[in-house]
Motif scaffolding. Structure first.
Motif, PDB file in Angstrom:
ATOM      1  N   VAL A 141       0.845  -1.205   0.000  1.00 43.23           N
ATOM      2  CA  VAL A 141       0.000   0.000   0.000  1.00 43.23           C
ATOM      3  C   VAL A 141       0.874   1.247   0.000  1.00 43.23           C
ATOM      4  O   VAL A 141       1.779   1.370   0.827  1.00 43.23           O
ATOM      5  CB  VAL A 141      -0.950  -0.014   1.227  1.00 43.23           C
ATOM      6  N   VAL A 142       0.604   2.139  -0.949  1.00 42.61           N
ATOM      7  CA  VAL A 142       1.403   3.360  -1.110  1.00 42.61           C
ATOM      8  C   VAL A 142       0.531   4.555  -0.735  1.00 42.61           C
ATOM      9  O   VAL A 142      -0.573   4.713  -1.274  1.00 42.61           O
ATOM     10  CB  VAL A 142       1.888   3.501  -2.573  1.00 42.61           C
ATOM     11  N   LYS A 143       1.027   5.386   0.201  1.00 41.76           N
ATOM     12  CA  LYS A 143       0.214   6.513   0.686  1.00 41.76           C
ATOM     13  C   LYS A 143       0.997   7.816   0.634  1.00 41.76           C
ATOM     14  O   LYS A 143       2.107   7.891   1.170  1.00 41.76           O
ATOM     15  CB  LYS A 143      -0.203   6.275   2.149  1.00 41.76           C
ATOM     16  N   ALA A 144       0.393   8.841   0.029  1.00 33.29           N
ATOM     17  CA  ALA A 144       0.943  10.189   0.155  1.00 33.29           C
ATOM     18  C   ALA A 144       0.811  10.577   1.622  1.00 33.29           C
ATOM     19  O   ALA A 144      -0.194  10.283   2.259  1.00 33.29           O
ATOM     20  CB  ALA A 144       0.147  11.151  -0.719  1.00 33.29           C
ATOM     21  N   ASP A 145       1.827  11.230   2.174  1.00 34.31           N
ATOM     22  CA  ASP A 145       1.829  11.513   3.611  1.00 34.31           C
ATOM     23  C   ASP A 145       0.701  12.447   4.044  1.00 34.31           C
ATOM     24  O   ASP A 145       0.086  12.247   5.075  1.00 34.31           O
ATOM     25  CB  ASP A 145       3.180  12.133   4.011  1.00 34.31           C
ATOM     26  N   GLY A 146       0.440  13.489   3.267  1.00 38.64           N
ATOM     27  CA  GLY A 146      -0.441  14.573   3.727  1.00 38.64           C
ATOM     28  C   GLY A 146      -1.891  14.399   3.307  1.00 38.64           C
ATOM     29  O   GLY A 146      -2.298  13.357   2.799  1.00 38.64           O
ATOM     30  N   LEU A 147      -2.684  15.451   3.518  1.00 40.28           N
ATOM     31  CA  LEU A 147      -4.105  15.429   3.159  1.00 40.28           C
ATOM     32  C   LEU A 147      -4.253  15.445   1.653  1.00 40.28           C
ATOM     33  O   LEU A 147      -3.740  16.332   0.993  1.00 40.28           O
ATOM     34  CB  LEU A 147      -4.814  16.669   3.705  1.00 40.28           C
ATOM     35  N   ALA A 148      -4.966  14.456   1.105  1.00 40.69           N
ATOM     36  CA  ALA A 148      -5.132  14.392  -0.351  1.00 40.69           C
ATOM     37  C   ALA A 148      -6.579  14.097  -0.698  1.00 40.69           C
ATOM     38  O   ALA A 148      -6.868  13.427  -1.681  1.00 40.69           O
ATOM     39  CB  ALA A 148      -4.194  13.342  -0.938  1.00 40.69           C
ATOM     40  N   ALA A 149      -7.499  14.627   0.122  1.00 37.01           N
ATOM     41  CA  ALA A 149      -8.943  14.490  -0.112  1.00 37.01           C
ATOM     42  C   ALA A 149      -9.337  13.032  -0.380  1.00 37.01           C
ATOM     43  O   ALA A 149     -10.134  12.744  -1.263  1.00 37.01           O
ATOM     44  CB  ALA A 149      -9.382  15.393  -1.266  1.00 37.01           C
ATOM     45  N   GLY A 150      -8.749  12.117   0.368  1.00 40.61           N
ATOM     46  CA  GLY A 150      -9.099  10.703   0.248  1.00 40.61           C
ATOM     47  C   GLY A 150      -8.542  10.013  -0.991  1.00 40.61           C
ATOM     48  O   GLY A 150      -8.832   8.853  -1.231  1.00 40.61           O
ATOM     49  N   LYS A 151      -7.717  10.724  -1.765  1.00 38.44           N
ATOM     50  CA  LYS A 151      -7.238  10.131  -3.018  1.00 38.44           C
ATOM     51  C   LYS A 151      -5.780   9.695  -2.942  1.00 38.44           C
ATOM     52  O   LYS A 151      -5.233   9.192  -3.920  1.00 38.44           O
ATOM     53  CB  LYS A 151      -7.412  11.140  -4.159  1.00 38.44           C
ATOM     54  N   GLY A 152      -5.135   9.890  -1.814  1.00 33.30           N
ATOM     55  CA  GLY A 152      -3.693   9.675  -1.727  1.00 33.30           C
ATOM     56  C   GLY A 152      -3.260   8.255  -1.425  1.00 33.30           C
ATOM     57  O   GLY A 152      -2.083   8.020  -1.191  1.00 33.30           O
ATOM     58  N   VAL A 153      -4.203   7.286  -1.440  1.00 32.08           N
ATOM     59  CA  VAL A 153      -3.848   5.910  -1.072  1.00 32.08           C
ATOM     60  C   VAL A 153      -4.030   4.979  -2.265  1.00 32.08           C
ATOM     61  O   VAL A 153      -5.084   4.970  -2.896  1.00 32.08           O
ATOM     62  CB  VAL A 153      -4.733   5.411   0.095  1.00 32.08           C
ATOM     63  N   VAL A 154      -2.992   4.185  -2.586  1.00 30.84           N
ATOM     64  CA  VAL A 154      -3.125   3.166  -3.628  1.00 30.84           C
ATOM     65  C   VAL A 154      -2.835   1.800  -3.007  1.00 30.84           C
ATOM     66  O   VAL A 154      -1.750   1.576  -2.469  1.00 30.84           O
ATOM     67  CB  VAL A 154      -2.154   3.429  -4.804  1.00 30.84           C
ATOM     68  N   VAL A 155      -3.845   0.935  -3.047  1.00 36.32           N
ATOM     69  CA  VAL A 155      -3.634  -0.443  -2.609  1.00 36.32           C
ATOM     70  C   VAL A 155      -3.178  -1.189  -3.864  1.00 36.32           C
ATOM     71  O   VAL A 155      -3.985  -1.506  -4.737  1.00 36.32           O
ATOM     72  CB  VAL A 155      -4.930  -1.039  -2.022  1.00 36.32           C
ATOM     73  N   ALA A 156      -1.869  -1.433  -3.962  1.00 36.87           N
ATOM     74  CA  ALA A 156      -1.293  -1.970  -5.205  1.00 36.87           C
ATOM     75  C   ALA A 156      -1.246  -3.481  -5.135  1.00 36.87           C
ATOM     76  O   ALA A 156      -0.635  -4.061  -4.238  1.00 36.87           O
ATOM     77  CB  ALA A 156       0.104  -1.394  -5.410  1.00 36.87           C
ATOM     78  N   MET A 157      -1.917  -4.143  -6.094  1.00 33.52           N
ATOM     79  CA  MET A 157      -1.925  -5.596  -6.110  1.00 33.52           C
ATOM     80  C   MET A 157      -0.737  -6.142  -6.903  1.00 33.52           C
ATOM     81  O   MET A 157      -0.426  -7.327  -6.815  1.00 33.52           O
ATOM     82  CB  MET A 157      -3.247  -6.135  -6.674  1.00 33.52           C
ATOM     83  N   THR A 158      -0.075  -5.281  -7.694  1.00 39.12           N
ATOM     84  CA  THR A 158       1.114  -5.714  -8.438  1.00 39.12           C
ATOM     85  C   THR A 158       2.259  -4.732  -8.163  1.00 39.12           C
ATOM     86  O   THR A 158       2.018  -3.575  -7.799  1.00 39.12           O
ATOM     87  CB  THR A 158       0.861  -5.713  -9.963  1.00 39.12           C
ATOM     88  N   LEU A 159       3.478  -5.220  -8.378  1.00 43.30           N
ATOM     89  CA  LEU A 159       4.660  -4.373  -8.160  1.00 43.30           C
ATOM     90  C   LEU A 159       4.634  -3.171  -9.101  1.00 43.30           C
ATOM     91  O   LEU A 159       4.958  -2.043  -8.711  1.00 43.30           O
ATOM     92  CB  LEU A 159       5.927  -5.210  -8.375  1.00 43.30           C
ATOM     93  N   GLN A 160       4.174  -3.440 -10.329  1.00 41.81           N
ATOM     94  CA  GLN A 160       4.113  -2.358 -11.323  1.00 41.81           C
ATOM     95  C   GLN A 160       3.209  -1.213 -10.859  1.00 41.81           C
ATOM     96  O   GLN A 160       3.544  -0.040 -10.974  1.00 41.81           O
ATOM     97  CB  GLN A 160       3.562  -2.964 -12.618  1.00 41.81           C
ATOM     98  N   GLU A 161       2.060  -1.599 -10.299  1.00 42.47           N
ATOM     99  CA  GLU A 161       1.113  -0.601  -9.794  1.00 42.47           C
ATOM    100  C   GLU A 161       1.745   0.195  -8.646  1.00 42.47           C
ATOM    101  O   GLU A 161       1.592   1.422  -8.557  1.00 42.47           O
ATOM    102  CB  GLU A 161      -0.099  -1.363  -9.242  1.00 42.47           C
ATOM    103  N   ALA A 162       2.468  -0.510  -7.784  1.00 39.38           N
ATOM    104  CA  ALA A 162       3.106   0.149  -6.637  1.00 39.38           C
ATOM    105  C   ALA A 162       4.167   1.128  -7.125  1.00 39.38           C
ATOM    106  O   ALA A 162       4.259   2.263  -6.642  1.00 39.38           O
ATOM    107  CB  ALA A 162       3.720  -0.896  -5.708  1.00 39.38           C
ATOM    108  N   GLU A 163       4.957   0.701  -8.116  1.00 37.16           N
ATOM    109  CA  GLU A 163       6.002   1.588  -8.652  1.00 37.16           C
ATOM    110  C   GLU A 163       5.360   2.817  -9.292  1.00 37.16           C
ATOM    111  O   GLU A 163       5.841   3.946  -9.121  1.00 37.16           O
ATOM    112  CB  GLU A 163       6.852   0.840  -9.685  1.00 37.16           C
ATOM    113  N   GLY A 164       4.260   2.591 -10.002  1.00 34.18           N
ATOM    114  CA  GLY A 164       3.547   3.710 -10.637  1.00 34.18           C
ATOM    115  C   GLY A 164       3.044   4.705  -9.592  1.00 34.18           C
ATOM    116  O   GLY A 164       3.135   5.925  -9.773  1.00 34.18           O
TER     117      GLY A 164
END
Ligand code: AMP
Ligand code: GLY
Length: 425
Positions: A141-164
């Motif tokens: 799971v990749v998260k922007a640290d600050g407030l991002a109106a609920g859009k800053g979190v990516v639950v990445a199911m693949t390495l490629q998605e996480a890198e992106g």
């Protein structure tokens, strides 16, 4: 008392509706409010990011207490500035609101207090973050640290998605909020939300809820601010609540108090029920939207009394009473939400719907003379009580069938998880 409520969504309409029932209330102002809030409050044209203007308004109107609904003014230090001006305000200080404003801050509190949460790394360079996700692999799971109106979190199911996701963050997709990235272990389980009220030293459990973040039926489609919610969350049993209070909430309150930045206000814990027990996913430092709507529907106590106990530091002797019944909230959104959508379409048919079992809270509406217009992505929150989630759901959808708003949509399965559980028990 004279109150000023800050915010304009369905959460704030439900807060205004609950506050209006308090015998202590003399006058309620709301900034900026919406057409529903205007039924119980006087709307004022105030720029809430201008703290001096808010202070001047409070002095001019003799405001006794300011209630802040959304996170942005809290993180911006509105409560600190009001208090410095000698005014009472409900909600955390800027320092304590970092529990929502910075995911890395919360992880630091978890480390310090031994709070169960996902393993993590925090990074301020893209290369280091990429090296970490490659070492750990997906899902992650990749998260922007600050407030991002609920859009800053990516639950990445693949390495490629996480890198992106890492690359997008450091390329500025979330502006300043993505200057630092928190990368977390993927937790598996059922999610639930738990709300407590704190006065800085004491935490009073409020209630539990579950929400539906995806736009479409079957929890499909893009993430949204929330398309519906219900309370209580059956997965959070009383023994689990006691466990969460002891292992998560109380250590958090004690840690912030120990640092000299006590947490006052509503603490909203997003929890994952894992095989190893409940773990903290994230904190918000305010009521949820639409979770607040179902909580207010179930609250029997005077909301203003509870808020004052948080502000005045007397929560240890306060208690909150709840209806045993379930409440459900179905969000009606403008077609296209959470993408682009039209504003200004006309809504009919709301007037006869309200009963002691049903309220239509306004989330994004505006009055134009006699006409009620949609004025946002999430527009109406049809909120009902029932002896079961199924009964509450039926009441809500029956009301929705009477609302005449062709440009709006809602999910048809809000509450499905709880109803499945009801059917199996
Ligand atoms: P947050 O904004 O931190 O609540 O994250 C948004 C959503 O992402 C949560 O409600 C979860 O569904 C999911 N999520 C966040 N962190 C994790 C995690 N460590 N493991 C699994 N899912 C997560
Ligand atoms: N419904 C999610 C939130 O208020 O953050």
């Amino acid at each position: 008392m004279k109150l000023l409520l800050i915010g304009s969504g369905g959460r704030e309409h439900s807060l205004a509706w609950a506050l209006a029932k308090s015998p202590r209330l003399i006058k309620l102002y709301a900034a900026p409010g919406n057409a529903g809030i205007a039924q119980v409050a006087e709307l004022c044209d105030l720029d809430v990011s201008n703290h001096e203007a808010v202070i001047a308004f409070c002095r001019a109107k003799g405001i006794d207490l300011v209630v802040v609904g959304p996170e942005a003014p809290l993180v911006a230090g509105l409560v600190d500035d009001l208090e410095a001006a000698g005014l009472k305000a409900f909600g955390p200080s800027r320092a304590a609101a970092q529990l929502e404003g910075s995911k890395a801050f919360t992880k630091g509190v978890c480390d310090e207090a031994g709070i169960p949460t996902a393993g993590y790394g925090r990074f301020d360079t893209c290369d280091a973050a990429l090296a970490y996700v490659r070492e750990k692999g997906a899902p992650i799971v990749v998260k922007a640290d600050g407030l991002a109106a609920g859009k800053g979190v990516v639950v990445a199911m693949t390495l490629q998605e996480a890198e992106g996701a890492v690359t997008a963050c450091f390329e500025g997709s979330f502006g300043e909020a993505g200057a630092e990235v928190v990368i977390e272990e993927f937790l598996q389980g059922e999610e639930a939300s738990f709300f407590v009220l704190s006065d800085g030293t004491h935490a009073l459990p409020l209630a539990t809820a579950q929400d539906h973040k995806r736009a479409f039926d079957g929890d499909e489609g893009p993430n949204t601010g929330g398309m519906g919610a219900y309370s209580p969350a059956p997965v959070l049993t009383d023994p689990l609540i006691a466990d969460v209070m002891k292992t998560i909430i109380e250590p958090t309150i004690a840690t912030l108090a120990g640092r000299g930045t006590p947490f006052k206000g509503v603490l909203y814990a997003g929890l994952m029920m894992t095989g190893d027990g409940p773990k903290l996913i994230e904190y918000n430092t305010r009521f949820g939207d639409p979770e607040c709507q179902v909580l207010m529907m179930r609250l029997k106590s005077d909301l203003l009394d509870l808020i004052l106990a948080s502000v005045d530091g007397t929560l240890a002797t306060a208690s909150a009473q709840w209806r045993d019944e379930a409440a459900i909230c179905v969000v009606m959104a403008a077609d296209g939400y959470p993408g682009s959508y039209q504003k200004g379409t006309e809504i009919h048919g709301l007037e006869p719907l309200s009963t002691d079992r049903l309220e239509v809270f306004h989330a994004g509406t505006k009055q134009d003379g006699e006409r009620l217009l949609a004025n946002g992505g999430r527009v109406l929150n049809v909120t009902a009580l029932g002896s079961s989630v199924l009964e509450a759901q039926q009441t809500a959808y029956e009301a929705i069938s009477k609302i005449d708003w062709p440009e709006g949509f809602c999910r048809s399965d809000i509450g499905w998880r709880a109803i499945e559980r009801e059917n199996n028990s």
